[in-house]
Design a protein around this motif. Sequence first.
Motif, PDB file in Angstrom:
ATOM      1  N   PRO A  96       0.821  -1.225   0.000  1.00 45.55           N
ATOM      2  CA  PRO A  96       0.000   0.000   0.000  1.00 45.55           C
ATOM      3  C   PRO A  96       0.848   1.264   0.000  1.00 45.55           C
ATOM      4  CG  PRO A  96      -0.839  -1.616   1.580  1.00 45.55           C
ATOM      5  CD  PRO A  96       0.475  -2.128   1.118  1.00 45.55           C
ATOM      6  N   ASP A  97       1.940   1.265   0.781  1.00 44.94           N
ATOM      7  CA  ASP A  97       2.782   2.471   0.828  1.00 44.94           C
ATOM      8  C   ASP A  97       3.398   2.753  -0.520  1.00 44.94           C
ATOM      9  OD1 ASP A  97       2.166   2.747   3.465  1.00 44.94           O
ATOM     10  OD2 ASP A  97       3.989   1.722   4.191  1.00 44.94           O
ATOM     11  N   GLN A  98       3.847   1.707  -1.196  1.00 45.37           N
ATOM     12  CA  GLN A  98       4.450   1.915  -2.513  1.00 45.37           C
ATOM     13  C   GLN A  98       3.425   2.445  -3.512  1.00 45.37           C
ATOM     14  OE1 GLN A  98       6.157  -1.844  -3.490  1.00 45.37           O
ATOM     15  NE2 GLN A  98       8.002  -1.524  -2.238  1.00 45.37           N
ATOM     16  N   ARG A  99       2.189   1.938  -3.437  1.00 43.33           N
ATOM     17  CA  ARG A  99       1.155   2.440  -4.353  1.00 43.33           C
ATOM     18  C   ARG A  99       0.862   3.911  -4.088  1.00 43.33           C
ATOM     19  NH1 ARG A  99      -1.040  -2.850  -3.571  1.00 43.33           N
ATOM     20  NH2 ARG A  99      -2.345  -2.110  -1.879  1.00 43.33           N
ATOM     21  N   ARG A 100       0.810   4.293  -2.793  1.00 43.74           N
ATOM     22  CA  ARG A 100       0.559   5.704  -2.477  1.00 43.74           C
ATOM     23  C   ARG A 100       1.703   6.586  -2.986  1.00 43.74           C
ATOM     24  NH1 ARG A 100      -1.581   3.626   2.435  1.00 43.74           N
ATOM     25  NH2 ARG A 100       0.454   3.878   3.453  1.00 43.74           N
ATOM     26  N   ASN A 101       2.949   6.140  -2.798  1.00 43.65           N
ATOM     27  CA  ASN A 101       4.094   6.924  -3.291  1.00 43.65           C
ATOM     28  C   ASN A 101       4.035   7.067  -4.807  1.00 43.65           C
ATOM     29  OD1 ASN A 101       4.996   7.167  -0.696  1.00 43.65           O
ATOM     30  ND2 ASN A 101       6.453   5.449  -0.838  1.00 43.65           N
ATOM     31  N   GLY A 102       3.668   6.003  -5.499  1.00 44.80           N
ATOM     32  CA  GLY A 102       3.575   6.072  -6.961  1.00 44.80           C
ATOM     33  C   GLY A 102       2.520   7.078  -7.396  1.00 44.80           C
ATOM     34  N   LEU A 103       1.343   7.061  -6.708  1.00 47.62           N
ATOM     35  CA  LEU A 103       0.293   8.022  -7.059  1.00 47.62           C
ATOM     36  C   LEU A 103       0.740   9.450  -6.795  1.00 47.62           C
ATOM     37  CD1 LEU A 103      -2.864   6.147  -5.680  1.00 47.62           C
ATOM     38  CD2 LEU A 103      -2.156   6.407  -8.067  1.00 47.62           C
ATOM     39  N   LEU A 104       1.456   9.671  -5.661  1.00 51.58           N
ATOM     40  CA  LEU A 104       1.923  11.019  -5.329  1.00 51.58           C
ATOM     41  C   LEU A 104       2.932  11.514  -6.366  1.00 51.58           C
ATOM     42  CD1 LEU A 104       1.996  13.398  -3.401  1.00 51.58           C
ATOM     43  CD2 LEU A 104       3.750  12.190  -2.062  1.00 51.58           C
ATOM     44  N   ILE A 105       3.863  10.676  -6.746  1.00 49.07           N
ATOM     45  CA  ILE A 105       4.851  11.064  -7.761  1.00 49.07           C
ATOM     46  C   ILE A 105       4.173  11.371  -9.084  1.00 49.07           C
ATOM     47  CG2 ILE A 105       6.831  10.244  -9.101  1.00 49.07           C
ATOM     48  CD1 ILE A 105       7.688   8.668  -6.626  1.00 49.07           C
ATOM     49  N   GLY A 106       3.190  10.564  -9.465  1.00 49.81           N
ATOM     50  CA  GLY A 106       2.468  10.814 -10.707  1.00 49.81           C
ATOM     51  C   GLY A 106       1.741  12.149 -10.673  1.00 49.81           C
ATOM     52  N   ALA A 107       1.112  12.469  -9.511  1.00 49.21           N
ATOM     53  CA  ALA A 107       0.395  13.745  -9.407  1.00 49.21           C
ATOM     54  C   ALA A 107       1.362  14.921  -9.522  1.00 49.21           C
ATOM     55  CB  ALA A 107      -0.368  13.803  -8.085  1.00 49.21           C
ATOM     56  N   ILE A 108       2.527  14.818  -8.860  1.00 47.82           N
ATOM     57  CA  ILE A 108       3.524  15.895  -8.945  1.00 47.82           C
ATOM     58  C   ILE A 108       4.000  16.069 -10.375  1.00 47.82           C
ATOM     59  CG2 ILE A 108       5.835  16.582  -8.227  1.00 47.82           C
ATOM     60  CD1 ILE A 108       5.286  15.246  -5.544  1.00 47.82           C
ATOM     61  N   ALA A 109       4.225  14.955 -11.082  1.00 48.56           N
ATOM     62  CA  ALA A 109       4.681  15.048 -12.477  1.00 48.56           C
ATOM     63  C   ALA A 109       3.645  15.741 -13.349  1.00 48.56           C
ATOM     64  CB  ALA A 109       4.977  13.648 -13.020  1.00 48.56           C
ATOM     65  N   VAL A 110       2.359  15.461 -13.113  1.00 46.61           N
ATOM     66  CA  VAL A 110       1.305  16.108 -13.903  1.00 46.61           C
ATOM     67  C   VAL A 110       1.284  17.612 -13.635  1.00 46.61           C
ATOM     68  CG1 VAL A 110      -1.194  16.271 -14.203  1.00 46.61           C
ATOM     69  CG2 VAL A 110      -0.096  14.028 -14.072  1.00 46.61           C
ATOM     70  N   VAL A 111       1.413  18.005 -12.340  1.00 50.39           N
ATOM     71  CA  VAL A 111       1.406  19.441 -12.005  1.00 50.39           C
ATOM     72  C   VAL A 111       2.584  20.144 -12.653  1.00 50.39           C
ATOM     73  CG1 VAL A 111       1.617  21.086 -10.119  1.00 50.39           C
ATOM     74  CG2 VAL A 111       0.127  19.102  -9.868  1.00 50.39           C
ATOM     75  N   LEU A 112       3.772  19.542 -12.600  1.00 48.49           N
ATOM     76  CA  LEU A 112       4.951  20.152 -13.225  1.00 48.49           C
ATOM     77  C   LEU A 112       4.759  20.301 -14.724  1.00 48.49           C
ATOM     78  CD1 LEU A 112       7.889  18.415 -11.327  1.00 48.49           C
ATOM     79  CD2 LEU A 112       7.077  20.764 -11.080  1.00 48.49           C
ATOM     80  N   ALA A 113       4.190  19.286 -15.372  1.00 52.05           N
ATOM     81  CA  ALA A 113       3.965  19.381 -16.818  1.00 52.05           C
ATOM     82  C   ALA A 113       3.017  20.525 -17.142  1.00 52.05           C
ATOM     83  CB  ALA A 113       3.411  18.056 -17.337  1.00 52.05           C
ATOM     84  N   VAL A 114       1.959  20.703 -16.335  1.00 51.15           N
ATOM     85  CA  VAL A 114       1.013  21.800 -16.586  1.00 51.15           C
ATOM     86  C   VAL A 114       1.692  23.150 -16.414  1.00 51.15           C
ATOM     87  CG1 VAL A 114      -1.104  22.898 -15.751  1.00 51.15           C
ATOM     88  CG2 VAL A 114      -0.993  20.413 -15.974  1.00 51.15           C
TER      89      VAL A 114
END
Length: 305
Positions: A96-114
Amino acid sequence: MSAGNSGRGTPDEPDDPFAYLYRPEGDAPPPQQTLRQPSYNQVRPVGERTFGGQQGYRQQQAPARPDARYAAPETQVGGRPPNGGGPHDRRRAPGPDQRRNGLLIGAIAVVLAVVLGVGAAILFSGGEENQGANDGESSAPTGNADDEQDGDDPTDPPADEETEAPDLPVADLTRLQFGNGAALESTFQNARSDTGAYIAVQGRPNATITWTFDFEGEPGQYYLYTGYSTITDGQAMGFSVNGTPRTDPVDMQDYSTASDAFDDSWVRTFNLVELVQGSNTVTLTCDRPCDVAIDQLWISDHEES
């Protein structure tokens, strides 16, 4: 088959060497022995078992249950394979912790791209506006009046850029004023004027040459150059600047001693004069022996070699 064994069946001697220890007293006949089990060294096919000395039948042996003492570590509860888990450890499903970290990293990457996309759009749109302004499009002034007063006037030339000095006057012989017999002639060759002509004053007492010109430079002292030709030493002409007579004449010596002809004796001399901004007048007068021909008059700001 081991030594002392004749194969299938029983050996001739009893298998128990200590049977005498439990024989009945009084040499009573020993009890009837039951059929013996096959000897430990009797060869049997794998899977074949005997029951009561009789040949039994082969049974399909059930798979052996693994012994926990000899089971591989990864098969035991909580066990880990050797060498840090091997490749199987890396392929395990993320927690579960790894899945949460993956989702957080993905969200940060999307914000940076925008953010990067918006910044690039603003940058390129600003460049297009500047290009439009350079192409002649008018734009509203920015900043307040104080800022504009503090800054340099864009119409002023750069401080380090030197202004080009104005051209210094050069006489056009055809526009000069002559008096008392002075005149343009072209008898002698090699005169350096634009037309090849020169001003003849030799043998003409009190002949005058007057040059009036506009001066746009800074007022001050400059060099008045006179080009001439003579074949006799001791020649000179008096002159005045802006109506003021000078005590030093224009000295015209025969500096070209290689020839005795006017054609090959063209030289020059100079006098320092004070000029004012605007109109200036220089007058040369043949008030002394002046067997000369004059082909040039010009102003310079330095002594020429």
